[in-house]
Design an enzyme around this catalytic site. Structure first.
Site, PDB file in Angstrom:
ATOM      1  CG  ASP A   6       4.046  -2.397  -3.703  1.00  0.00           C
ATOM      2  OD1 ASP A   6       5.284  -2.722  -3.521  1.00  0.00           O
ATOM      3  OD2 ASP A   6       3.602  -1.333  -3.633  1.00  0.00           O
ATOM      4  CB  THR A  10       0.982   1.669   5.521  1.00  0.00           C
ATOM      5  OG1 THR A  10       1.711   2.477   5.990  1.00  0.00           O
ATOM      6  CG2 THR A  10      -0.589   2.008   6.091  1.00  0.00           C
ATOM      7  CB  ILE A  12      -0.933  -5.725   0.810  1.00  0.00           C
ATOM      8  CG1 ILE A  12       0.037  -6.108   2.023  1.00  0.00           C
ATOM      9  CG2 ILE A  12      -0.582  -6.638  -0.541  1.00  0.00           C
ATOM     10  CD1 ILE A  12      -0.123  -7.328   2.601  1.00  0.00           C
ATOM     11  CB  VAL A  13      -0.932  -2.169  -4.067  1.00  0.00           C
ATOM     12  CG1 VAL A  13      -2.100  -1.757  -5.211  1.00  0.00           C
ATOM     13  CG2 VAL A  13      -0.994  -1.114  -3.087  1.00  0.00           C
ATOM     14  CG  ASP A 109       9.720   0.309  -2.262  1.00  0.00           C
ATOM     15  OD1 ASP A 109      11.045   0.018  -2.182  1.00  0.00           O
ATOM     16  OD2 ASP A 109       9.491   1.189  -1.745  1.00  0.00           O
ATOM     17  CB  THR A 184      -7.045  23.696  15.900  1.00  0.00           C
ATOM     18  OG1 THR A 184      -7.420  24.815  16.806  1.00  0.00           O
ATOM     19  CG2 THR A 184      -6.213  22.852  16.156  1.00  0.00           C
TER      20      THR A 184
END
Length: 258
Positions: A6, A10, A12-13, A109, A184
């Protein structure tokens, strides 16, 4: 063994299946500049890590939302394994009913996730994929994909906050100690993480109201394990959902060709 890939904006799996058993799942960065040989080296190291002989790979399938990387990965895996790979797109049989304005414009996807969702979970469904963008897809009682919502992803929101303000720092994505931040860094974490969780809760409420019935809610994607525990709705976490969908599509298309 079947290799499923996949390709996201950001990450690739990749996942390797022996019959229905997922042997491993790994992710690495999507690099638009990398050559096929560089990706082949990553694949070789991954297979070596898990002690898997590439001669056992019968074939595979790729889903991609990054066209410029698709062919590079396809060349890399075909050279590395010596097997042919399918690419989800025109000509691939999905069996998915698409009740949207332009089915061809739906990302591969989303199609793959819907195929896996329908196969593995009760309908109607809400499928949440938390990657670069967060997509919320809806499958109705008739197992038809009827539409989606797209939100800025958690990382994008965090990057935008730090890059467009002069005095707010970049922070890691891990849960703050409490909801109301007393400094913060914790305030940013709380706003981003609980804000995204609240957005998902709100969308689930509105989707179920529009459908007039409760839905099975399933989440996947790299950031889903961080956000879904903060949600008030029951959300099933399935980090391998898209890989399972790719395997189903591989089997459907190879069997139909045979």
């Amino acid at each position: 063994m079947i290799l499923t890939i996949d390709i996201g904006n950001t990450n690739i799996v990749i996942g390797c299946f022996d019959k229905k058993c997922l042997l491993f799942q790994e992710r690495f960065e999507t690099n638009h500049q990398s050559a096929s040989l560089e990706y082949a080296v990553i694949l070789r190291e991954t297979f070596s890590l898990y002690g898997i002989d590439t001669s056992n790979i019968e074939g595979g399938i790729i889903s991609s939302v990054v066209p410029s990387v698709t062919d590079t990965i396809k060349v890399a895996v075909e050279r590395f394994t010596g097997s042919s790979f399918l690419v989800v797109g025109p000509g691939i049989k999905t069996g998915l009913k698409m009740e949207v304005d332009n089915p061809a414009q739906q990302g591969s996807d989303l199609v793959v996730g819907a195929v896996a969702g329908i196969h593995n979970y009760p309908v109607p469904q809400i499928l949440i994929d938390m990657g670069t963008a967060t997509t919320v897809s809806v499958i109705n009682q008739d197992k038809a994909f009827i539409g989606k919502m797209i939100l800025p992803g958690v990382a994008i929101s965090l990057d935008a906050l730090s890059s467009h303000t002069a005095q707010l720092p970049t922070v890691s994505i891990d849960p703050p100690r409490k909801l109301i931040g007393s400094n913060t860094v914790d305030s940013i974490k709380s706003g981003i993480l609980y804000g995204n969780a609240g957005a998902l809760d709100g969308l689930i409420d509105r989707i179920e109201q529009e459908l007039g019935e409760s839905c099975t809610v399933v989440a996947t994607g790299g950031l889903s394990p961080v956000i879904t525990p903060l949600c008030r709705h029951q959300i099933l976490l399935d980090e391998a959902l898209l890989l399972k969908g790719l395997l189903l599509l591989y089997e459907k298309n190879c069997n139909s060709q045979g």
